[in-house]
Design a protein around this motif. Structure first.
Motif, PDB file in Angstrom:
ATOM      1  N   TRP A 262      88.827 -57.523 100.647  1.00  0.00           N
ATOM      2  CA  TRP A 262      90.006 -56.955  99.910  1.00  0.00           C
ATOM      3  C   TRP A 262      89.861 -56.828  98.381  1.00  0.00           C
ATOM      4  N   TRP A 263      88.481 -56.442  98.330  1.00  0.00           N
ATOM      5  CA  TRP A 263      88.062 -55.473  97.165  1.00  0.00           C
ATOM      6  C   TRP A 263      88.120 -56.484  95.772  1.00  0.00           C
ATOM      7  N   CYS A 264      87.808 -57.691  96.004  1.00  0.00           N
ATOM      8  CA  CYS A 264      87.833 -58.783  94.874  1.00  0.00           C
ATOM      9  C   CYS A 264      86.367 -59.245  94.743  1.00  0.00           C
TER      10      CYS A 264
ATOM     11  N   ASP B 151      99.608 -65.112  88.806  1.00  0.00           N
ATOM     12  CA  ASP B 151      98.405 -65.563  89.896  1.00  0.00           C
ATOM     13  C   ASP B 151      98.201 -64.690  91.112  1.00  0.00           C
ATOM     14  N   ASN B 152      98.741 -63.496  90.997  1.00  0.00           N
ATOM     15  CA  ASN B 152      98.096 -62.636  91.950  1.00  0.00           C
ATOM     16  C   ASN B 152      98.699 -61.099  91.436  1.00  0.00           C
ATOM     17  N   GLY B 153      98.084 -60.091  92.101  1.00  0.00           N
ATOM     18  CA  GLY B 153      98.679 -58.908  91.769  1.00  0.00           C
ATOM     19  C   GLY B 153      99.954 -58.493  91.989  1.00  0.00           C
ATOM     20  N   SER B 154     100.590 -58.694  92.936  1.00  0.00           N
ATOM     21  CA  SER B 154     101.804 -58.440  93.134  1.00  0.00           C
ATOM     22  C   SER B 154     102.741 -59.217  91.805  1.00  0.00           C
ATOM     23  N   THR B 155     102.521 -60.376  91.505  1.00  0.00           N
ATOM     24  CA  THR B 155     103.221 -61.089  90.253  1.00  0.00           C
ATOM     25  C   THR B 155     103.125 -60.400  88.946  1.00  0.00           C
TER      26      THR B 155
ATOM     27  N   GLY C 204     102.085 -44.668  96.463  1.00  0.00           N
ATOM     28  CA  GLY C 204     101.519 -45.681  95.508  1.00  0.00           C
ATOM     29  C   GLY C 204     101.801 -47.258  96.078  1.00  0.00           C
ATOM     30  N   TYR C 205     101.073 -48.274  95.912  1.00  0.00           N
ATOM     31  CA  TYR C 205     101.366 -49.571  96.165  1.00  0.00           C
ATOM     32  C   TYR C 205     101.088 -50.568  95.035  1.00  0.00           C
ATOM     33  N   HIS C 206     102.064 -51.464  94.934  1.00  0.00           N
ATOM     34  CA  HIS C 206     101.855 -52.405  93.992  1.00  0.00           C
ATOM     35  C   HIS C 206     102.153 -53.895  94.366  1.00  0.00           C
ATOM     36  N   GLY C 207     102.269 -53.978  95.461  1.00  0.00           N
ATOM     37  CA  GLY C 207     102.421 -55.581  96.127  1.00  0.00           C
ATOM     38  C   GLY C 207     103.545 -55.570  96.863  1.00  0.00           C
ATOM     39  N   ASP C 208     103.528 -56.889  97.326  1.00  0.00           N
ATOM     40  CA  ASP C 208     104.593 -57.208  98.532  1.00  0.00           C
ATOM     41  C   ASP C 208     105.955 -58.003  98.011  1.00  0.00           C
TER      42      ASP C 208
ATOM     43  N   LEU D 199     102.062 -46.783  87.904  1.00  0.00           N
ATOM     44  CA  LEU D 199     100.929 -45.890  88.724  1.00  0.00           C
ATOM     45  C   LEU D 199      99.664 -46.604  88.986  1.00  0.00           C
ATOM     46  N   GLU D 200      98.946 -46.425  89.994  1.00  0.00           N
ATOM     47  CA  GLU D 200      97.492 -46.696  89.998  1.00  0.00           C
ATOM     48  C   GLU D 200      96.753 -45.587  89.508  1.00  0.00           C
ATOM     49  N   PRO D 201      95.811 -45.835  88.431  1.00  0.00           N
ATOM     50  CA  PRO D 201      94.990 -44.559  87.973  1.00  0.00           C
ATOM     51  C   PRO D 201      93.981 -44.345  88.783  1.00  0.00           C
TER      52      PRO D 201
ATOM     53  N   GLN E 266      94.932 -44.241  94.700  1.00  0.00           N
ATOM     54  CA  GLN E 266      95.886 -44.755  95.239  1.00  0.00           C
ATOM     55  C   GLN E 266      95.239 -45.638  96.372  1.00  0.00           C
ATOM     56  N   ALA E 267      95.051 -46.877  96.142  1.00  0.00           N
ATOM     57  CA  ALA E 267      94.417 -47.618  96.986  1.00  0.00           C
ATOM     58  C   ALA E 267      94.993 -47.931  98.408  1.00  0.00           C
ATOM     59  N   ALA E 268      95.850 -48.782  98.452  1.00  0.00           N
ATOM     60  CA  ALA E 268      96.259 -49.058  99.860  1.00  0.00           C
ATOM     61  C   ALA E 268      96.967 -47.786 100.351  1.00  0.00           C
TER      62      ALA E 268
ATOM     63  N   PHE F 191      99.820 -49.133  83.878  1.00  0.00           N
ATOM     64  CA  PHE F 191      98.935 -48.797  84.847  1.00  0.00           C
ATOM     65  C   PHE F 191      98.531 -50.182  85.562  1.00  0.00           C
ATOM     66  N   ASP F 192      98.512 -49.984  87.152  1.00  0.00           N
ATOM     67  CA  ASP F 192      98.271 -50.895  87.797  1.00  0.00           C
ATOM     68  C   ASP F 192      96.653 -50.743  88.230  1.00  0.00           C
ATOM     69  N   GLU F 193      95.950 -51.513  87.656  1.00  0.00           N
ATOM     70  CA  GLU F 193      94.484 -51.426  87.795  1.00  0.00           C
ATOM     71  C   GLU F 193      94.001 -52.889  88.504  1.00  0.00           C
ATOM     72  N   ILE F 194      94.770 -53.234  89.315  1.00  0.00           N
ATOM     73  CA  ILE F 194      94.315 -54.454  90.101  1.00  0.00           C
ATOM     74  C   ILE F 194      93.456 -53.993  91.086  1.00  0.00           C
ATOM     75  N   ALA F 195      93.390 -52.724  91.803  1.00  0.00           N
ATOM     76  CA  ALA F 195      92.397 -52.332  92.628  1.00  0.00           C
ATOM     77  C   ALA F 195      91.223 -51.742  91.971  1.00  0.00           C
ATOM     78  N   THR F 196      91.621 -50.823  90.908  1.00  0.00           N
ATOM     79  CA  THR F 196      90.650 -50.189  90.194  1.00  0.00           C
ATOM     80  C   THR F 196      89.876 -50.860  89.203  1.00  0.00           C
TER      81      THR F 196
ATOM     82  N   SER G 232      93.837 -58.119  88.351  1.00  0.00           N
ATOM     83  CA  SER G 232      93.609 -59.127  89.361  1.00  0.00           C
ATOM     84  C   SER G 232      92.571 -58.880  90.113  1.00  0.00           C
ATOM     85  N   LYS G 233      92.729 -59.349  91.401  1.00  0.00           N
ATOM     86  CA  LYS G 233      91.483 -59.157  92.196  1.00  0.00           C
ATOM     87  C   LYS G 233      90.037 -59.545  91.546  1.00  0.00           C
ATOM     88  N   ALA G 234      89.463 -58.637  91.446  1.00  0.00           N
ATOM     89  CA  ALA G 234      88.118 -58.640  91.030  1.00  0.00           C
ATOM     90  C   ALA G 234      87.765 -59.754  89.725  1.00  0.00           C
TER      91      ALA G 234
HETATM   92  C1  LIG Z   1      96.836 -51.458  93.264  1.00  0.00           C
HETATM   93  C2  LIG Z   1      97.488 -52.846  93.712  1.00  0.00           C
HETATM   94  N1  LIG Z   1      98.584 -53.411  93.340  1.00  0.00           N
HETATM   95  C3  LIG Z   1      99.019 -54.595  93.410  1.00  0.00           C
HETATM   96  C4  LIG Z   1      98.528 -55.316  94.684  1.00  0.00           C
HETATM   97  C5  LIG Z   1      99.075 -56.551  95.097  1.00  0.00           C
HETATM   98  O1  LIG Z   1      98.010 -57.553  94.882  1.00  0.00           O
HETATM   99  P1  LIG Z   1      98.107 -59.189  95.727  1.00  0.00           P
HETATM  100  O2  LIG Z   1      97.827 -58.673  97.047  1.00  0.00           O
HETATM  101  O3  LIG Z   1      97.250 -59.882  94.857  1.00  0.00           O
HETATM  102  O4  LIG Z   1      99.526 -59.422  95.430  1.00  0.00           O
HETATM  103  C6  LIG Z   1      97.465 -54.834  95.359  1.00  0.00           C
HETATM  104  C7  LIG Z   1      96.606 -55.252  96.664  1.00  0.00           C
HETATM  105  O5  LIG Z   1      96.115 -54.690  97.239  1.00  0.00           O
HETATM  106  C8  LIG Z   1      96.940 -53.427  94.807  1.00  0.00           C
HETATM  107  O6  LIG Z   1      95.943 -52.925  95.455  1.00  0.00           O
END
Ligand SMILES: Cc1ncc(COP(=O)(O)O)c(C=O)c1O
Length: 459
Positions: free
Chosen positions: A57-59, A115-119, A149-153, A221-223, A226-228, A255-260, A284-286
């Motif tokens: 999962w890209w970490c 502690d994670n991307g969503s938060t 776009g995807y920014h978490g759950d 946005l994800e720069p 758009q990963a997920a 900018f959500d650079e959690i994936a990028t 986050s992630k990596a």
């Molecule tokens: C761009 C982006 N933002 C947020 C998240 C959510 O991160 P997490 O799964 O650590 O909550 C992800 C997860 O894939 C993501 O790709």
């Protein structure tokens, strides 16, 4: 099968609820109990190995089982494992914040941990809204985001995402956000060709800002990818134009650079392709090379000082998580960044890009790969029933799901994103490993994927 493995898998079936998984499917699936990992490879309890082509999962930007990171974590663990981060502080948290400030844009100056991307996205959204109220400007509490776009759950992150298939059951809980069209060039809604258009897809964004900027707190946005949403790689020019439009209004940019982040797009951060930078950056992630959960939301002085005042003025950011700035995770992150820098891995990946591009060219001949798109460590294959018309496979056939399950027989771990298969390699992948993986994938495409897509009326 070994008795211990069988017993474990029975317990798994009985008690574990896996993420993004229909558990009825899972029960009948071939289970893969992982017992070891090294570099880009995972090992299972039956003696098989698999290429972890999606970096778990890209970490795993440095691959699995990195001894230097483990040693840094153990060293920290022996001192203290966790302390609360409100009222107390600690060296790994301080040093990591300083390092993040050093490696990100000079405009970004303050780090808020979670502690994670969503938060980290939740934190960004809350900061953006409170920034405006702290400045005495009422009513700026809406967001503009992008389709796909995807920014978490979590609820806020879902509210600003544009991948509705994940969120439909929770619609009633989500707040309204304005969604601008996705820069999904392969399926451009204006029927333009990538790079040969005037970015009509930005017109709705400009209109929305023009009409409603007084209600908009931020654009999120994800720069560049758009990963997920399907590893949708989009042009730098789109992002550049978007920033120029947004900067005409009093609206923040997140900018959500959690994936990028951390080299996924060929630069350490995707915003480095621009002259501008975001007001709020989420990573986050990596960050910890996937060893422990950790995230950071990094902001400018302008934002930080909007919260800095006499306590009784009520401007404090009342947010925090028990595991905020876990010291072992911070130690892992510090070592991860040190290794990326010391080994010059982001720059050195350009040699590997040449190898990737060579293999991508060979895969273009397959009829079921409608679009092959790539940037940095990412290569995505969009499956289509008809290459000319871009017709998709029927959802009910679950083509990509079938493909990913059978990839195990070819020693490759894949996971679908809708109709998209993808690789997201560690920066540390060896050129010989890329050769092996693409070689296997080509064989897999001509044998198994051809059969599955054929059965799905794809040929
Ligand atoms: C761009 C982006 N933002 C947020 C998240 C959510 O991160 P997490 O799964 O650590 O909550 C992800 C997860 O894939 C993501 O790709």
């Amino acid at each position: 099968m070994h008795r211990k493995t069988r017993e474990l898998l029975e317990l798994d079936r009985k008690h574990v609820w896996h993420p993004f998984t229909q558990m009825q499917d899972y029960e009948n699936m071939y289970h893969v109990p992982i017992v070891g990992a090294e570099g880009i490879k995972l090992f299972d309890a039956y003696g098989n190995y698999y290429y972890d082509t999606i970096s778990s999962w890209w970490c795993k930007v440095l691959g699995h089982n990195v001894k230097e990171i483990q040693r840094a974590m153990i060293k920290q663990m022996r001192k203290y494992e966790h302390v609360m981060f409100a009222g107390l502080t600690h060296e790994p948290g301080i040093r990591l914040a300083s390092k993040l400030i050093e490696i990100t844009h000079p405009g970004l100056q303050h780090v808020f941990y979670s502690d994670n991307g969503s938060t980290s996205v939740e934190v960004a959204l809350k900061i953006a809204v409170q920034y405006w109220t702290n400045k005495g400007i009422e009513g700026k509490n809406r967001f503009i985001c992008l389709e796909n776009g995807y920014h978490g759950d979590t609820l806020g992150a879902m509210s600003v995402s544009g991948t509705s298939q994940f969120f439909d059951p929770y619609k009633a809980l989500l707040f309204d956000a304005f969604r601008s069209p996705s820069p999904y060039c392969y399926r451009c809604m204006y029927h333009e060709s990538a790079g040969y258009c005037d970015y009509e897809c930005l017109v709705p964004l400009r209109d929305m800002l023009e009409k409603a900027h007084e209600r908009i707190a931020a654009v999120v946005l994800e720069p560049l990818v758009q990963a997920a949403g399907g590893m949708i790689v989009y042009p730098v020019e789109y992002l550049d134009r978007l920033m120029k439009i947004v900067r005409q209004y009093d609206v923040l940019v997140i900018f959500d650079e959690i994936a990028t982040g951390f080299g996924r797009t060929g630069k350490l951060f995707a915003y480095e392709y621009l002259d501008d930078s975001p007001d709020i950056l989420c990573v986050s992630k990596a960050l910890t090379n996937g060893t422990l959960p950790l995230a950071a939301t990094i902001v400018t002085d302008e934002i930080y000082f909007a919260f800095y005042d006499d306590y009784l003025k009520g401007k404090t950011f009342f947010h925090g998580h028990t595991f905020t700035a876990n010291p072992i995770a911070c130690a892992a992150a510090l070592k991860t960044i040190e290794l990326i820098e010391k080994k010059n891995l982001v720059k050195k990946f350009s040699k590997k890009r040449m190898v990737i591009e060579k293999y991508m060219g060979r895969l273009e001949n397959f009829e079921f790969f409608g679009d092959i798109r790539s940037i940095g460590t990412i290569v995505a294959f969009e499956l289509v029933k008809n290459k000319k018309t871009k017709e998709r496979f029927e959802k009910a056939k679950r083509i990509s799901w079938q493909i990913c399950r059978s990839s195990l027989r070819y020693n490759i771990i894949l996971r679908p994103l809708g109709d998209v298969l993808y690789f997201n390699f560690p920066l540390s992948v060896k050129i010989s490993e890329l050769g092996e993986i693409f070689g296997i994938f080509e064989r897999y495409a001509s044998e198994e994927i051809t059969t599955i897509c054929g059965n799905g009326d794809g040929l």
